[in-house]
Write a protein that holds these residues in place. Structure first.
Motif, PDB file in Angstrom:
ATOM      1  N   ASP A 102      52.477  30.118  14.016  1.00  0.00           N
ATOM      2  CA  ASP A 102      51.332  30.922  13.172  1.00  0.00           C
ATOM      3  C   ASP A 102      51.809  31.872  12.278  1.00  0.00           C
ATOM      4  O   ASP A 102      51.375  31.990  11.059  1.00  0.00           O
ATOM      5  CB  ASP A 102      50.364  31.654  14.273  1.00  0.00           C
ATOM      6  CG  ASP A 102      49.455  32.336  13.596  1.00  0.00           C
ATOM      7  OD1 ASP A 102      49.203  33.466  13.434  1.00  0.00           O
ATOM      8  OD2 ASP A 102      48.318  31.441  13.294  1.00  0.00           O
ATOM      9  N   ARG A 133      51.334  31.963   8.021  1.00  0.00           N
ATOM     10  CA  ARG A 133      50.815  33.423   7.556  1.00  0.00           C
ATOM     11  C   ARG A 133      51.961  33.853   6.365  1.00  0.00           C
ATOM     12  O   ARG A 133      51.416  34.045   5.346  1.00  0.00           O
ATOM     13  CB  ARG A 133      50.986  34.479   8.568  1.00  0.00           C
ATOM     14  CG  ARG A 133      50.540  35.732   8.052  1.00  0.00           C
ATOM     15  CD  ARG A 133      50.385  36.696   9.243  1.00  0.00           C
ATOM     16  NE  ARG A 133      49.706  37.916   8.399  1.00  0.00           N
ATOM     17  CZ  ARG A 133      50.260  39.096   8.701  1.00  0.00           C
ATOM     18  NH1 ARG A 133      51.204  39.246   9.850  1.00  0.00           N
ATOM     19  NH2 ARG A 133      49.821  40.104   8.191  1.00  0.00           N
ATOM     20  N   ARG A 180      50.932  31.470   3.445  1.00  0.00           N
ATOM     21  CA  ARG A 180      49.642  31.914   2.999  1.00  0.00           C
ATOM     22  C   ARG A 180      49.970  33.085   1.851  1.00  0.00           C
ATOM     23  O   ARG A 180      49.375  33.321   0.945  1.00  0.00           O
ATOM     24  CB  ARG A 180      48.677  32.314   3.788  1.00  0.00           C
ATOM     25  CG  ARG A 180      47.906  30.941   4.389  1.00  0.00           C
ATOM     26  CD  ARG A 180      46.733  31.292   5.056  1.00  0.00           C
ATOM     27  NE  ARG A 180      47.044  31.345   6.399  1.00  0.00           N
ATOM     28  CZ  ARG A 180      46.823  32.179   7.318  1.00  0.00           C
ATOM     29  NH1 ARG A 180      45.739  33.196   7.272  1.00  0.00           N
ATOM     30  NH2 ARG A 180      47.419  32.365   8.416  1.00  0.00           N
TER      31      ARG A 180
END
Length: 173
Positions: free
Chosen positions: A2, A6, A9
């Motif tokens: 995760d 992130r 992104r």
């Protein structure tokens, strides 16, 4: 996993404005260049009328252009005018820039303003003024009139570029 997505992104979010700007500039460039490319490609078309994409390839139109004596004479006239205007603008613009830079007086400021004036005067106004000025005298031939007008239009660019170069160079050099 995760944290990796992130981080990806966040990087994408930071790069997105730059990528959008690049894509927008590419679209604008394509919009500006596309008509020129279409005309260039269609000039090789063997048909006498406009067709895009071209149906074949020929250099016939360029051969006819080179065989036309009026066009060749006009090209030679324009080339001669361009070479002489470039040489005169370079010679006078460089000399004036050096003189104005060394003088640094009130007269030098007036010369700078007079030389750079064609940059702020609209081209149509300048063209009409030159036509009226040179139209009143028959002593000068048409080639000299055109040469004077071209030098008048190109001299400020040479003057400004040379002045910027001189001002950024140490005075001792």
């Amino acid at each position: 996993m995760d944290a990796l997505t992130r981080r990806t992104r966040i990087k994408l979010h930071r790069r997105l404005p730059g990528m959008a700007l690049w894509a927008g500039n590419a679209c604008i460039g394509l919009f500006l260049v596309a008509p020129i490319l279409i005309v260039m490609l269609s000039s090789f078309n063997p048909k006498q009328y406009f067709a895009f994409p071209p149906t074949g390839f020929t250099l016939r139109w360029y051969a006819e252009l080179a065989a036309n004596a009026e066009i060749v004479a006009a090209f030679a006239f324009s080339l001669k005018l361009a070479i002489l205007a470039t040489a005169a603008s370079t010679l006078f613009g460089t000399g004036m820039a050096v003189a104005v830079h060394r003088a640094r007086s009130l007269a030098a400021g007036a010369v700078r303003g007079a030389v750079l004036a064609p940059l702020v005067v609209p081209g149509v106004v300048l063209g009409i003024a030159l036509l009226l000025y040179f139209g009143q005298t028959d002593a000068i031939g048409p080639f000299a009139v055109l040469l004077g007008a071209h030098v008048c239009l190109t001299l400020p660019f040479v003057f400004r570029i040379v002045t910027a170069g001189i001002e950024s160079t140490a005075r001792s050099i």
